[in-house]
Scaffold this active site. Structure first.
Site, PDB file in Angstrom:
ATOM      1  N   SER A 147      20.730 -43.864  -4.359  1.00  0.00           N
ATOM      2  CA  SER A 147      19.915 -42.642  -4.969  1.00  0.00           C
ATOM      3  C   SER A 147      20.420 -41.171  -4.576  1.00  0.00           C
ATOM      4  O   SER A 147      20.563 -41.013  -3.120  1.00  0.00           O
ATOM      5  CB  SER A 147      18.466 -42.714  -4.656  1.00  0.00           C
ATOM      6  N   HIS A 181      22.225 -44.140  -8.702  1.00  0.00           N
ATOM      7  CA  HIS A 181      20.930 -43.840  -8.986  1.00  0.00           C
ATOM      8  C   HIS A 181      20.660 -42.159  -9.071  1.00  0.00           C
ATOM      9  O   HIS A 181      20.931 -41.678  -8.150  1.00  0.00           O
ATOM     10  CB  HIS A 181      19.880 -44.594  -8.182  1.00  0.00           C
ATOM     11  N   ASP A 226      18.005 -39.508  -9.969  1.00  0.00           N
ATOM     12  CA  ASP A 226      16.734 -39.335 -10.161  1.00  0.00           C
ATOM     13  C   ASP A 226      16.434 -37.742 -10.799  1.00  0.00           C
ATOM     14  O   ASP A 226      16.818 -36.828 -10.321  1.00  0.00           O
ATOM     15  CB  ASP A 226      16.051 -39.137  -8.976  1.00  0.00           C
ATOM     16  N   MET A 253      13.798 -35.154 -12.322  1.00  0.00           N
ATOM     17  CA  MET A 253      12.181 -35.046 -12.124  1.00  0.00           C
ATOM     18  C   MET A 253      12.168 -33.376 -12.753  1.00  0.00           C
ATOM     19  O   MET A 253      12.771 -32.510 -12.697  1.00  0.00           O
ATOM     20  CB  MET A 253      11.957 -34.830 -10.658  1.00  0.00           C
ATOM     21  N   HIS A 277      17.082 -42.454 -13.810  1.00  0.00           N
ATOM     22  CA  HIS A 277      15.766 -42.680 -13.587  1.00  0.00           C
ATOM     23  C   HIS A 277      14.970 -41.332 -14.066  1.00  0.00           C
ATOM     24  O   HIS A 277      14.950 -40.364 -13.376  1.00  0.00           O
ATOM     25  CB  HIS A 277      15.362 -43.102 -12.244  1.00  0.00           C
ATOM     26  N   MET A 320      12.055 -39.183 -14.669  1.00  0.00           N
ATOM     27  CA  MET A 320      10.622 -39.071 -14.071  1.00  0.00           C
ATOM     28  C   MET A 320      10.200 -37.694 -14.858  1.00  0.00           C
ATOM     29  O   MET A 320      10.034 -36.612 -14.136  1.00  0.00           O
ATOM     30  CB  MET A 320      10.512 -38.815 -12.639  1.00  0.00           C
ATOM     31  N   MET A 342       8.214 -48.966  -8.900  1.00  0.00           N
ATOM     32  CA  MET A 342       8.341 -47.918  -7.837  1.00  0.00           C
ATOM     33  C   MET A 342       7.570 -48.612  -6.621  1.00  0.00           C
ATOM     34  O   MET A 342       6.504 -49.052  -6.760  1.00  0.00           O
ATOM     35  CB  MET A 342       7.605 -46.804  -8.282  1.00  0.00           C
ATOM     36  N   GLY A 393      12.395 -40.478   0.825  1.00  0.00           N
ATOM     37  CA  GLY A 393      12.058 -40.685   2.508  1.00  0.00           C
ATOM     38  C   GLY A 393      10.744 -41.112   2.726  1.00  0.00           C
ATOM     39  O   GLY A 393      10.175 -40.793   3.534  1.00  0.00           O
ATOM     40  N   ASP A 395      12.429 -49.369  -6.095  1.00  0.00           N
ATOM     41  CA  ASP A 395      12.865 -48.118  -5.756  1.00  0.00           C
ATOM     42  C   ASP A 395      11.892 -47.104  -4.828  1.00  0.00           C
ATOM     43  O   ASP A 395      10.631 -47.242  -5.302  1.00  0.00           O
ATOM     44  CB  ASP A 395      12.939 -47.317  -7.211  1.00  0.00           C
ATOM     45  N   GLY A 396      12.259 -47.097  -3.605  1.00  0.00           N
ATOM     46  CA  GLY A 396      11.502 -46.127  -2.630  1.00  0.00           C
ATOM     47  C   GLY A 396      11.166 -46.979  -1.491  1.00  0.00           C
ATOM     48  O   GLY A 396      10.704 -47.979  -1.387  1.00  0.00           O
TER      49      GLY A 396
HETATM   50  C1  DX5 Z   1      11.496 -41.162  -5.753  1.00  0.00           C
HETATM   51  C2  DX5 Z   1      12.936 -41.717  -6.273  1.00  0.00           C
HETATM   52  C3  DX5 Z   1      13.531 -42.510  -5.443  1.00  0.00           C
HETATM   53  C4  DX5 Z   1      14.257 -42.068  -4.183  1.00  0.00           C
HETATM   54  C5  DX5 Z   1      14.177 -43.087  -3.383  1.00  0.00           C
HETATM   55  O1  DX5 Z   1      10.901 -40.567  -6.878  1.00  0.00           O
HETATM   56  O2  DX5 Z   1      12.532 -42.223  -7.484  1.00  0.00           O
HETATM   57  O3  DX5 Z   1      14.836 -42.843  -6.304  1.00  0.00           O
HETATM   58  O4  DX5 Z   1      15.358 -41.294  -4.280  1.00  0.00           O
HETATM   59  O5  DX5 Z   1      14.466 -42.698  -2.072  1.00  0.00           O
HETATM   60  P1  DX5 Z   1      14.258 -43.205  -0.702  1.00  0.00           P
HETATM   61  O6  DX5 Z   1      15.224 -44.647  -0.780  1.00  0.00           O
HETATM   62  O7  DX5 Z   1      14.491 -42.333   0.365  1.00  0.00           O
HETATM   63  O8  DX5 Z   1      12.750 -43.849  -0.677  1.00  0.00           O
HETATM   64 ZN    ZN Z   2      14.387 -43.310  -8.418  1.00  0.00          ZN
END
Ligand code: DX5
Ligand code: ZN
Length: 218
Positions: A7, A32, A34, A36, A65, A67, A138, A146, A176-177
């Site tokens: 990611s 990946h 993200d 948002m 992804h 969100m 998720m 993090g 993911d996460g």
């Molecule tokens: C969180 C994201 C993830 C995030 C994962 O909302 O969708 O893709 O980047 O990060 P880590 O691996 O640090 O949890």
């Molecule tokens: Zn993600």
């Protein structure tokens, strides 16, 4: 075979091209991304221009992804920006709109995917299975990198794996996460076959070894 999708949320945005190019020798399968909107999740990350820019510099599969609230409004534009897999969240709109959004994604020749937040049960994916090329579970609350891995999501992963197997679907199952070499192993044992890793990948001193370990753990 296990696939790894680093990611870029944890990348150095000033050196994003460098970090994405480095994913190839590291053995990553997907990138990946993200997206948002500050509404569906309490954070704002990146949008269409960044996806288009990344498309220009890599042949890796772009695993986007979303969100964002009511993703149907934007799915065609993200496909045109270069997404190879486009994931929307079940919780972001009505079932009718989500089904239509998945059809719109496939009509663009892009793989369609849905994601479920931690509180959304496995059964929620059932109406969407036939229109999905990937399902994303998720393992943290979406919005931030993090965070700590939620091991209590594993029964959901296993249940969705059963749905996929029972129906003989060509559908990948991504988590993911909070994924690292240890939690990644747990996810694979539960039935996941695509592992997203942000912080753990970018903090790793040897990303190639990190990716190799994630894949070998499978
Ligand atoms: C969180 C994201 C993830 C995030 C994962 O909302 O969708 O893709 O980047 O990060 P880590 O691996 O640090 O949890
Ligand atoms: Zn993600």
């Amino acid at each position: 075979m296990i696939k790894v999708s680093p990611s870029i949320l944890a990348a150095d945005f000033v050196n994003l091209e460098r970090d994405i190019r480095a994913m190839v020798p590291a053995g990553a399968d997907y990138v990946h991304i993200d997206v948002m909107d500050g509404l569906f999740v309490p954070n704002i990350s990146i949008g269409l221009p960044v996806v288009s820019a990344i498309r220009k510099i890599t042949d890796l599969v772009l695993d986007v992804h979303l969100m964002i609230d009511r993703p149907i409004r934007y799915v065609e534009r993200f496909c045109q920006a270069g997404a190879d897999i486009l994931t929307i969240h079940i919780e972001a709109d009505t079932e009718e709109h989500n089904l239509e959004a998945l059809r719109m994604i496939r009509a663009q020749g892009v793989k369609a995917a849905i994601s479920v937040k931690p509180k959304t049960p496995a059964e929620a994916v059932l109406p969407y299975l036939d229109l999905c090329d990937l399902i994303l579970v998720m393992t943290v609350e979406p919005g931030f990198g993090g965070q700590s891995f939620m091991a209590d999501m594993m029964p959901k992963v296993t249940k969705i794996r059963e749905y996929i197997t029972q129906r003989d679907l060509a559908c990948e199952l991504e988590v993911d996460g909070g994924v690292n070499t240890e939690t990644g192993h747990t996810c694979v044992q539960a039935g996941a076959d695509v592992l997203v890793a942000g912080s753990a990948y970018f903090k790793s001193k040897d990303p190639a070894a990190f990716v190799e370990t994630l894949k070998a753990n499978g």
